[in-house]
Design a protein around this motif. Structure first.
Motif, PDB file in Angstrom:
ATOM      1  N   GLU A 194       0.817  -1.067   0.072  1.00  0.00           N
ATOM      2  CA  GLU A 194      -0.010   0.016  -0.062  1.00  0.00           C
ATOM      3  C   GLU A 194       0.815   1.304   0.021  1.00  0.00           C
ATOM      4  O   GLU A 194       0.520   2.110   0.941  1.00  0.00           O
ATOM      5  CB  GLU A 194      -0.906   0.104   1.097  1.00  0.00           C
ATOM      6  CG  GLU A 194      -2.152  -1.368   1.093  1.00  0.00           C
ATOM      7  CD  GLU A 194      -2.932  -1.067   2.497  1.00  0.00           C
ATOM      8  OE1 GLU A 194      -2.712  -0.376   3.297  1.00  0.00           O
ATOM      9  OE2 GLU A 194      -4.106  -1.950   2.194  1.00  0.00           O
ATOM     10  N   GLY A 195       1.887   1.094  -1.036  1.00  0.00           N
ATOM     11  CA  GLY A 195       2.463   2.472  -0.992  1.00  0.00           C
ATOM     12  C   GLY A 195       2.054   3.289  -1.973  1.00  0.00           C
ATOM     13  O   GLY A 195       0.954   3.419  -2.343  1.00  0.00           O
ATOM     14  N   GLN A 196       2.745   4.597  -2.106  1.00  0.00           N
ATOM     15  CA  GLN A 196       2.132   5.687  -2.928  1.00  0.00           C
ATOM     16  C   GLN A 196       1.812   5.462  -4.141  1.00  0.00           C
ATOM     17  O   GLN A 196       0.883   5.995  -4.719  1.00  0.00           O
ATOM     18  CB  GLN A 196       3.102   6.803  -2.882  1.00  0.00           C
ATOM     19  CG  GLN A 196       3.476   7.722  -1.813  1.00  0.00           C
ATOM     20  CD  GLN A 196       4.405   8.702  -1.834  1.00  0.00           C
ATOM     21  OE1 GLN A 196       5.292   8.654  -2.382  1.00  0.00           O
ATOM     22  NE2 GLN A 196       3.932   9.727  -1.117  1.00  0.00           N
ATOM     23  N   LEU A 197       2.378   4.295  -4.929  1.00  0.00           N
ATOM     24  CA  LEU A 197       2.368   4.074  -6.259  1.00  0.00           C
ATOM     25  C   LEU A 197       1.337   2.552  -6.396  1.00  0.00           C
ATOM     26  O   LEU A 197       1.384   1.894  -7.382  1.00  0.00           O
ATOM     27  CB  LEU A 197       3.442   3.863  -7.273  1.00  0.00           C
ATOM     28  CG  LEU A 197       4.434   5.252  -7.006  1.00  0.00           C
ATOM     29  CD1 LEU A 197       5.698   5.008  -7.697  1.00  0.00           C
ATOM     30  CD2 LEU A 197       3.825   6.493  -7.694  1.00  0.00           C
ATOM     31  N   SER A 198       0.578   2.356  -5.332  1.00  0.00           N
ATOM     32  CA  SER A 198      -0.018   1.055  -5.435  1.00  0.00           C
ATOM     33  C   SER A 198      -1.024   0.965  -6.309  1.00  0.00           C
ATOM     34  O   SER A 198      -1.303   0.111  -6.898  1.00  0.00           O
ATOM     35  CB  SER A 198      -0.737   0.834  -4.085  1.00  0.00           C
ATOM     36  OG  SER A 198      -1.653   1.930  -3.621  1.00  0.00           O
ATOM     37  N   GLU A 199      -1.861   2.150  -6.690  1.00  0.00           N
ATOM     38  CA  GLU A 199      -2.839   2.189  -7.860  1.00  0.00           C
ATOM     39  C   GLU A 199      -2.138   1.916  -9.133  1.00  0.00           C
ATOM     40  O   GLU A 199      -2.773   1.103  -9.929  1.00  0.00           O
ATOM     41  CB  GLU A 199      -3.477   3.386  -7.870  1.00  0.00           C
ATOM     42  CG  GLU A 199      -4.726   3.783  -6.729  1.00  0.00           C
ATOM     43  CD  GLU A 199      -5.760   2.751  -6.894  1.00  0.00           C
ATOM     44  OE1 GLU A 199      -6.314   2.547  -7.781  1.00  0.00           O
ATOM     45  OE2 GLU A 199      -5.934   1.810  -5.978  1.00  0.00           O
TER      46      GLU A 199
END
Length: 244
Positions: A194-199
């Motif tokens: 669930e980091g900043q770039l997970s999407e």
């Protein structure tokens, strides 16, 4: 080789070079053979039409050729039966049900149309800059499309830093190197962190699932993305519409 088998292999794009020479010779010199091929190609078009109008038009053309007696059918086929089958196909298609195309879509083709390696948004590369920074070196490899080397470098960086975004770029490097099976667990791990770039990871994982013909999993992930609309929303919605 029997003529019927030769035509069948042609329609399936399975002719060997020697068979292709035989096929081309018959097409050029045998009018009956050429008409048989044209007839069965028309039937393939009817069976493979992707929309209702196209299907109606293909069927109309198909019927006109039969009525005008412009086609001769190979002995293994009965054109009246084929016309009945094509008519049934039209009814089924109008009802919104896919027939004679059990998988509905070419997931490999959708992958190819949508995949491009994610851009470097982490470490801007200054051309000509002399650096020994490992992160800069990895992204330089990535931007230079040296993907196999980049995958190894990003893997080493993740092991030493545990920064989730390195998994995303390592997986992208593997996808660009046609190593989809190796990329999938990295993307799954990236999303779980669930980091900043997970999407971004979800988008590339959905594409990787498509490449491996895991259509249901791709749809589930895309539907999840469509609820947030935070990344590539129009592409997500378009891909969903193509898959359903």
């Amino acid at each position: 080789m029997e003529r019927e088998e030769l035509i069948d292999k042609y329609l399936q794009s399975e002719l060997t070079p020697a068979e292709k020479d035989q096929f081309d010779n018959l097409i050029e010199n045998d009018t009956t053979f050429r008409k048989e091929v044209e007839f069965l190609k028309d039937l393939n078009i009817v069976a493979g039409a992707e929309d209702r109008d196209g299907l109606r038009n293909s069927l109309a053309s198909f019927e006109e050729k039969i009525t005008a007696n412009e086609t001769k059918v190979v002995p293994l086929f009965n054109y009246k039966k084929l016309l009945v089958a094509a008519s049934i196909l039209l009814v089924v298609a109008i009802g919104g049900i896919t027939f004679l195309k059990p998988f509905g879509v070419d997931t490999n083709q959708l992958y190819a149309e949508n995949f491009e390696p994610y851009k470097n948004v982490v470490t801007p590369i200054v051309r000509g800059e002399d650096t020994t920074n490992k992160e800069t070196i990895a992204f330089t490899s990535y931007e230079s499309k040296n993907y196999e080397l980049a995958a190894e470098q990003f893997g080493n960086l993740y092991e030493t830093t545990k920064s989730a975004y390195f998994l995303l770029y390592q997986a992208n490097s593997l996808l660009a190197s046609n190593k989809t099976k190796e990329a999938i667990p990295l993307l799954e791990q990236h999303i779980s962190l669930e980091g900043q770039l997970s999407e971004r990871g979800k988008w590339y994982l959905s594409l990787a699932y498509l490449k491996e013909n895991r259509k249901k999993e791709a749809i589930n992930l895309l539907e999840e993305m469509s609820k947030t609309g935070s990344f590539k929303n129009s592409d997500v919605l378009k891909l969903l519409s193509q898959l359903k």
